[in-house]
Scaffold this motif. Structure first.
Motif, mmCIF file in Angstrom:
data_model
loop_
_atom_site.group_PDB
_atom_site.id
_atom_site.type_symbol
_atom_site.label_atom_id
_atom_site.label_comp_id
_atom_site.label_asym_id
_atom_site.label_seq_id
_atom_site.Cartn_x
_atom_site.Cartn_y
_atom_site.Cartn_z
ATOM 1 N N LYS A 138 0.921 -1.081 0.019
ATOM 2 C CA LYS A 138 0.160 -0.222 0.074
ATOM 3 C C LYS A 138 0.805 1.100 -0.091
ATOM 4 O O LYS A 138 0.757 2.164 -0.819
ATOM 5 C CB LYS A 138 -0.897 -0.068 1.220
ATOM 6 C CG LYS A 138 -2.358 0.217 1.016
ATOM 7 C CD LYS A 138 -3.200 0.210 2.261
ATOM 8 C CE LYS A 138 -4.104 -0.787 2.135
ATOM 9 N NZ LYS A 138 -4.978 -0.899 3.391
ATOM 10 N N GLY A 141 2.508 1.933 -3.166
ATOM 11 C CA GLY A 141 1.612 2.452 -4.269
ATOM 12 C C GLY A 141 1.288 1.330 -5.151
ATOM 13 O O GLY A 141 0.836 1.627 -6.480
ATOM 14 N N VAL A 142 1.263 0.058 -4.868
ATOM 15 C CA VAL A 142 0.811 -0.926 -5.686
ATOM 16 C C VAL A 142 -0.555 -1.026 -6.135
ATOM 17 O O VAL A 142 -1.434 -0.750 -5.059
ATOM 18 C CB VAL A 142 1.298 -2.445 -4.984
ATOM 19 C CG1 VAL A 142 0.916 -3.578 -5.945
ATOM 20 C CG2 VAL A 142 2.931 -2.433 -4.740
ATOM 21 N N ASN A 143 -0.953 -1.065 -7.228
ATOM 22 C CA ASN A 143 -2.347 -1.040 -7.319
ATOM 23 C C ASN A 143 -3.193 -2.097 -6.646
ATOM 24 O O ASN A 143 -2.836 -3.199 -6.458
ATOM 25 C CB ASN A 143 -2.658 -0.895 -8.888
ATOM 26 C CG ASN A 143 -2.774 -2.203 -9.685
ATOM 27 O OD1 ASN A 143 -3.093 -3.358 -9.497
ATOM 28 N ND2 ASN A 143 -1.654 -2.375 -10.647
ATOM 29 N N SER A 144 -4.452 -1.881 -6.562
ATOM 30 C CA SER A 144 -5.255 -2.633 -5.484
ATOM 31 C C SER A 144 -5.379 -4.021 -6.069
ATOM 32 O O SER A 144 -5.366 -4.975 -5.266
ATOM 33 C CB SER A 144 -6.567 -2.065 -5.151
ATOM 34 O OG SER A 144 -7.091 -1.782 -6.317
ATOM 35 N N GLU A 145 -5.722 -4.116 -7.329
ATOM 36 C CA GLU A 145 -5.780 -5.593 -7.857
ATOM 37 C C GLU A 145 -4.360 -6.307 -7.723
ATOM 38 O O GLU A 145 -4.390 -7.445 -7.104
ATOM 39 C CB GLU A 145 -6.024 -5.545 -9.535
ATOM 40 C CG GLU A 145 -6.673 -6.631 -9.874
ATOM 41 C CD GLU A 145 -7.081 -6.486 -11.499
ATOM 42 O OE1 GLU A 145 -6.596 -7.395 -12.251
ATOM 43 O OE2 GLU A 145 -7.649 -5.724 -11.695
ATOM 44 N N ASP A 146 -3.276 -5.918 -8.078
ATOM 45 C CA ASP A 146 -2.171 -6.553 -7.799
ATOM 46 C C ASP A 146 -1.694 -6.999 -6.482
ATOM 47 O O ASP A 146 -1.409 -8.099 -5.867
ATOM 48 C CB ASP A 146 -0.801 -5.749 -8.346
ATOM 49 C CG ASP A 146 -0.910 -5.796 -9.930
ATOM 50 O OD1 ASP A 146 -1.658 -6.644 -10.380
ATOM 51 O OD2 ASP A 146 -0.019 -5.009 -10.387
#
Ligand SMILES: Nc1ncnc2c1ncn2[C@@H]1O[C@H](COP(=O)(O)OP(=O)(O)O)[C@@H](O)[C@H]1O
Ligand SMILES: [Mg+2]
Length: 288
Positions: A138, A141-146
């Protein structure tokens, strides 16, 4: 689980994941107006006429580590194992010499080199298991799906399925330590650094976690450097045991452990390795 390769695979063919070259590390203790000041730099002139007290932690350390190795740093308390690990993590710099990670000088922390802390320092009590494990991705900034996928895969890997929404205070010591491991591996770092992570646990939980770590290491194709003062733990886990002398820590011998996993602590081959390492350690004590 799919093995992440990419640049690591390229590097595997061209060089070492870690290249530790002639590292020395000293700490200095000064007295200033009756107060003890600890420093990792020579500051004598700033403390006019005060006596310096040098602690040589590491001396003349050379070590090359290949991708996929499981290295155990084994040595008595105070021989500089944690200091070397902190240098590899980028939390500390050597007094001289250098450590390279994938061909580049280590100048500070990097998500590719993750440290597993003991659970009481690594796990936030106000977050659930899932909350704890997703915090790193989080913040990065990893996208929520990954992130969902990485967290789910990791929870499965450390066998905490069903405990996603549990709070740390409801978990056993062994489960908490698995949350700490999960936090470190959720982003699949190339290098996992572990400093006596199971030291505070009872023998059975400790053995259980050792099996977990071997399984994790086998399934995500990672390089691990694991600090321990326990001969049996070092032999049970690693591909090579790096045996240190007492302070100042120097490498006394590197012992490759040529045994398949899972290992049997009671097999004659295992006992032979254990006796060999014990003998080396005793020899050192006689000399020192
Ligand atoms: N920040 C520091 N300041 C002063 N001395 C230190 C510091 N960190 C470690 N040392 C000293 O360096 C030596 C090696 O410490 P350490 O790496 O923690 O050993 P180990 O992990 O093998 O027990 C010890 O004598 C320790 O007291
Ligand atoms: Mg230590």
């Amino acid at each position: 689980m799919a093995v992440k390769r990419g640049e690591n695979e390229e590097f595997k063919q061209s060089g070492h994941v870690l290249d530790i070259n002639e590292i020395y590390k000293s700490f200095y203790i000064y007295m200033s107006q009756g107060e003890e000041v600890i420093s990792d730099k020579k500051k004598k002139r700033w403390f006019s006429s005060k006596q310096e007290n040098e602690i040589k932690a590491l001396q003349d350390i050379f070590l090359k580590v290949d991708h996929g190795e499981f290295i155990a740093l084994l040595g008595p308390s105070g021989c500089g194992k944690s200091t070397l690990l902190r240098i590899l993590a980028g939390f500390e710099s050597p007094s001289s010499g250098h450590a390279k990670f994938k061909g580049e000088n280590i100048n500070g922390p990097d998500p590719q080199r993750a440290m597993v802390f003991q659970s009481e320092r690594a796990v936030f009590p106000w977050l659930t298991v899932k909350g704890n494990i997703s915090l790193g991705p989080k913040l990065q900034g990893v996208n929520s799906e990954d992130m969902e996928k990485a967290v789910k895969d990791t929870i499965k890997l450390v066998e905490l399925d069903g405990f996603e929404n549990a709070y740390p205070k409801t978990l056993s010591g062994g489960m908490l330590q698995r949350v700490a491991v999960a936090r470190a591996i959720v982003n699949r770092p190339e290098l996992l650094l572990m400093d006596e992570p199971f030291g505070a646990l009872d023998a059975q939980t400790r053995n259980n976690l050792q099996d977990h770590v071997v399984r994790i290491w086998q399934s995500i194709d990672q390089t691990i450097v694991f600090v321990t003062h326990d001969i049996e733990e070092a032999i049970y886990l690693s591909t090579r045991v790096v045996l240190f002398t007492s302070r100042p820590g120097r490498i006394k011998e590197i012992v490759p452990i040529d045994l398949p996993h899972p290992r049997d602590r009671t097999s004659p081959e295992f006992i032979e390795y254990r006796n060999y390492c014990s003998k080396l350690i005793r020899e050192k004590e006689k000399q020192g």
